[in-house]
Design a protein around this motif. Sequence first.
Motif, PDB file in Angstrom:
ATOM      1  N   LEU A  73      16.922  47.667  -6.176  1.00 17.19           N
ATOM      2  CA  LEU A  73      16.134  47.503  -7.398  1.00 17.19           C
ATOM      3  C   LEU A  73      16.623  48.459  -8.475  1.00 17.19           C
ATOM      4  CD1 LEU A  73      12.463  47.000  -6.202  1.00 17.19           C
ATOM      5  CD2 LEU A  73      13.818  45.434  -7.573  1.00 17.19           C
ATOM      6  N   ALA A  74      16.837  49.705  -8.068  1.00 15.85           N
ATOM      7  CA  ALA A  74      17.301  50.718  -9.014  1.00 15.85           C
ATOM      8  C   ALA A  74      18.664  50.320  -9.565  1.00 15.85           C
ATOM      9  CB  ALA A  74      17.374  52.073  -8.322  1.00 15.85           C
ATOM     10  N   LEU A  75      19.506  49.808  -8.677  1.00 16.30           N
ATOM     11  CA  LEU A  75      20.864  49.404  -9.064  1.00 16.30           C
ATOM     12  C   LEU A  75      20.810  48.278 -10.091  1.00 16.30           C
ATOM     13  CD1 LEU A  75      23.618  50.442  -7.861  1.00 16.30           C
ATOM     14  CD2 LEU A  75      23.764  48.222  -6.755  1.00 16.30           C
ATOM     15  N   VAL A  76      19.955  47.275  -9.795  1.00 15.56           N
ATOM     16  CA  VAL A  76      19.821  46.128 -10.704  1.00 15.56           C
ATOM     17  C   VAL A  76      19.296  46.595 -12.054  1.00 15.56           C
ATOM     18  CG1 VAL A  76      18.464  44.043 -11.134  1.00 15.56           C
ATOM     19  CG2 VAL A  76      19.561  44.372  -8.920  1.00 15.56           C
ATOM     20  N   ALA A  77      18.266  47.485 -12.011  1.00 13.75           N
ATOM     21  CA  ALA A  77      17.668  47.989 -13.245  1.00 13.75           C
ATOM     22  C   ALA A  77      18.711  48.741 -14.069  1.00 13.75           C
ATOM     23  CB  ALA A  77      16.495  48.909 -12.923  1.00 13.75           C
ATOM     24  N   ARG A  78      19.515  49.574 -13.373  1.00 13.44           N
ATOM     25  CA  ARG A  78      20.528  50.371 -14.065  1.00 13.44           C
ATOM     26  C   ARG A  78      21.575  49.458 -14.697  1.00 13.44           C
ATOM     27  NH1 ARG A  78      21.314  54.509 -10.331  1.00 13.44           N
ATOM     28  NH2 ARG A  78      23.057  53.425  -9.401  1.00 13.44           N
ATOM     29  N   ARG A  79      21.997  48.426 -13.912  1.00  8.37           N
ATOM     30  CA  ARG A  79      23.007  47.484 -14.404  1.00  8.37           C
ATOM     31  C   ARG A  79      22.473  46.730 -15.626  1.00  8.37           C
ATOM     32  NH1 ARG A  79      24.143  43.790  -9.888  1.00  8.37           N
ATOM     33  NH2 ARG A  79      24.843  45.623  -8.768  1.00  8.37           N
ATOM     34  N   GLU A  80      21.169  46.333 -15.525  1.00  5.78           N
ATOM     35  CA  GLU A  80      20.538  45.581 -16.619  1.00  5.78           C
ATOM     36  C   GLU A  80      20.481  46.443 -17.872  1.00  5.78           C
ATOM     37  OE1 GLU A  80      19.568  42.382 -18.301  1.00  5.78           O
ATOM     38  OE2 GLU A  80      19.972  42.401 -16.158  1.00  5.78           O
ATOM     39  N   ARG A  81      20.118  47.748 -17.676  1.00  8.72           N
ATOM     40  CA  ARG A  81      20.053  48.670 -18.807  1.00  8.72           C
ATOM     41  C   ARG A  81      21.416  48.810 -19.467  1.00  8.72           C
ATOM     42  NH1 ARG A  81      16.584  51.986 -16.088  1.00  8.72           N
ATOM     43  NH2 ARG A  81      18.231  53.321 -15.328  1.00  8.72           N
ATOM     44  N   ARG A  82      22.463  48.925 -18.631  1.00  8.54           N
ATOM     45  CA  ARG A  82      23.813  49.108 -19.163  1.00  8.54           C
ATOM     46  C   ARG A  82      24.241  47.858 -19.932  1.00  8.54           C
ATOM     47  NH1 ARG A  82      26.681  50.818 -14.581  1.00  8.54           N
ATOM     48  NH2 ARG A  82      27.512  48.738 -14.353  1.00  8.54           N
ATOM     49  N   HIS A  83      23.920  46.672 -19.373  1.00  9.13           N
ATOM     50  CA  HIS A  83      24.274  45.418 -20.042  1.00  9.13           C
ATOM     51  C   HIS A  83      23.567  45.316 -21.392  1.00  9.13           C
ATOM     52  CE1 HIS A  83      26.075  42.808 -16.651  1.00  9.13           C
ATOM     53  NE2 HIS A  83      26.527  44.041 -16.640  1.00  9.13           N
ATOM     54  N   ALA A  84      22.264  45.685 -21.392  1.00  9.27           N
ATOM     55  CA  ALA A  84      21.483  45.629 -22.628  1.00  9.27           C
ATOM     56  C   ALA A  84      22.101  46.559 -23.660  1.00  9.27           C
ATOM     57  CB  ALA A  84      20.036  46.034 -22.348  1.00  9.27           C
ATOM     58  N   LEU A  85      22.485  47.755 -23.212  1.00 11.17           N
ATOM     59  CA  LEU A  85      23.109  48.737 -24.100  1.00 11.17           C
ATOM     60  C   LEU A  85      24.410  48.177 -24.656  1.00 11.17           C
ATOM     61  CD1 LEU A  85      22.481  51.745 -24.912  1.00 11.17           C
ATOM     62  CD2 LEU A  85      24.309  52.353 -23.340  1.00 11.17           C
ATOM     63  N   ASN A  86      25.211  47.558 -23.769  1.00 14.22           N
ATOM     64  CA  ASN A  86      26.487  46.978 -24.198  1.00 14.22           C
ATOM     65  C   ASN A  86      26.263  45.878 -25.233  1.00 14.22           C
ATOM     66  OD1 ASN A  86      27.968  48.629 -22.599  1.00 14.22           O
ATOM     67  ND2 ASN A  86      28.391  47.132 -21.016  1.00 14.22           N
ATOM     68  N   ARG A  87      25.257  45.009 -24.952  1.00 14.86           N
ATOM     69  CA  ARG A  87      24.955  43.926 -25.885  1.00 14.86           C
ATOM     70  C   ARG A  87      24.542  44.501 -27.230  1.00 14.86           C
ATOM     71  NH1 ARG A  87      22.699  41.078 -21.491  1.00 14.86           N
ATOM     72  NH2 ARG A  87      20.671  41.986 -21.865  1.00 14.86           N
ATOM     73  N   ASP A  88      23.682  45.549 -27.156  1.00 16.53           N
ATOM     74  CA  ASP A  88      23.197  46.202 -28.362  1.00 16.53           C
ATOM     75  C   ASP A  88      24.366  46.749 -29.178  1.00 16.53           C
ATOM     76  OD1 ASP A  88      20.880  46.716 -29.771  1.00 16.53           O
ATOM     77  OD2 ASP A  88      20.884  48.824 -29.192  1.00 16.53           O
ATOM     78  N   LEU A  89      25.243  47.490 -28.491  1.00 15.20           N
ATOM     79  CA  LEU A  89      26.399  48.083 -29.167  1.00 15.20           C
ATOM     80  C   LEU A  89      27.294  46.997 -29.755  1.00 15.20           C
ATOM     81  CD1 LEU A  89      27.398  51.011 -26.789  1.00 15.20           C
ATOM     82  CD2 LEU A  89      26.547  51.191 -29.123  1.00 15.20           C
ATOM     83  N   LEU A  90      27.503  45.926 -28.955  1.00  9.51           N
ATOM     84  CA  LEU A  90      28.364  44.823 -29.383  1.00  9.51           C
ATOM     85  C   LEU A  90      27.785  44.170 -30.638  1.00  9.51           C
ATOM     86  CD1 LEU A  90      30.935  43.802 -27.839  1.00  9.51           C
ATOM     87  CD2 LEU A  90      29.582  41.773 -27.301  1.00  9.51           C
ATOM     88  N   GLY A  91      26.452  43.935 -30.617  1.00  4.73           N
ATOM     89  CA  GLY A  91      25.790  43.307 -31.755  1.00  4.73           C
ATOM     90  C   GLY A  91      25.915  44.167 -33.006  1.00  4.73           C
ATOM     91  N   ARG A  92      25.661  45.488 -32.849  1.00  2.33           N
ATOM     92  CA  ARG A  92      25.749  46.402 -33.995  1.00  2.33           C
ATOM     93  C   ARG A  92      27.184  46.471 -34.502  1.00  2.33           C
ATOM     94  NH1 ARG A  92      21.938  51.554 -32.354  1.00  2.33           N
ATOM     95  NH2 ARG A  92      20.064  50.327 -31.935  1.00  2.33           N
ATOM     96  N   GLY A  93      28.127  46.509 -33.562  1.00  2.00           N
ATOM     97  CA  GLY A  93      29.548  46.558 -33.938  1.00  2.00           C
ATOM     98  C   GLY A  93      29.929  45.328 -34.738  1.00  2.00           C
ATOM     99  N   ALA A  94      29.467  44.157 -34.276  1.00  2.00           N
ATOM    100  CA  ALA A  94      29.797  42.903 -34.960  1.00  2.00           C
ATOM    101  C   ALA A  94      29.221  42.909 -36.372  1.00  2.00           C
ATOM    102  CB  ALA A  94      29.241  41.720 -34.173  1.00  2.00           C
ATOM    103  N   ILE A  95      27.964  43.393 -36.508  1.00  2.00           N
ATOM    104  CA  ILE A  95      27.324  43.439 -37.827  1.00  2.00           C
ATOM    105  C   ILE A  95      28.103  44.360 -38.756  1.00  2.00           C
ATOM    106  CG2 ILE A  95      25.267  44.273 -39.068  1.00  2.00           C
ATOM    107  CD1 ILE A  95      23.640  43.218 -36.614  1.00  2.00           C
ATOM    108  N   VAL A  96      28.494  45.541 -38.243  1.00  2.31           N
ATOM    109  CA  VAL A  96      29.254  46.498 -39.063  1.00  2.31           C
ATOM    110  C   VAL A  96      30.571  45.875 -39.512  1.00  2.31           C
ATOM    111  CG1 VAL A  96      30.557  48.674 -38.970  1.00  2.31           C
ATOM    112  CG2 VAL A  96      28.202  48.584 -38.105  1.00  2.31           C
TER     113      VAL A  96
END
Length: 178
Positions: A73-96
Amino acid sequence: MKCAQYADWLQLSVDGRLDADKQCILQEHLAGCPLCQHDYALLEEVRDALAMPVVAEIDLTDAIRQRVAQYELALVARRERRHALNRDLLGRGAIVVILVMLAIAFLQPGLWHSTTHLVQRTWPQVLTLLLSPGPNSIAWAVWGAAALVAVALVLWLKRTEALATWRRTLEERLPQIW
Ligand SMILES: [Zn+2]
């Protein structure tokens, strides 16, 4: 009765399978016989020793399983958090990147003017096209509006319970139809 003759009874008593009458006789003998008391205690120890590892094993397996589940569960949560962070960064990068490209594009002399000019020149043509009759002599604008309404309706239905109910009924009926 001699001690040796109580051996079977001792075992049965420890296992809880000696009948009440014999149990009484055995208790009387045990009360006055340290040797049989010792044997009885020994048999109890053996019984407990045999029973304990089984119990311990079950507890251990459960504990391990729980630990593994928690870890997963912890592993999945951590992976999900990292993916969300990556998506967030990717989205912000694309906007910039898009903003920088737009800024560069509109800083070019004459580009803003030519773009607005292009829109001004083509807009009446688009309007004429939309108002001109399409299939069945219905204007393209009406077809477009109808398509938009249909898409909106589908999106709305997807969000409502009505579609879920309808889909459930359909799924129930489909096997009967096929
Ligand atoms: Zn005895």
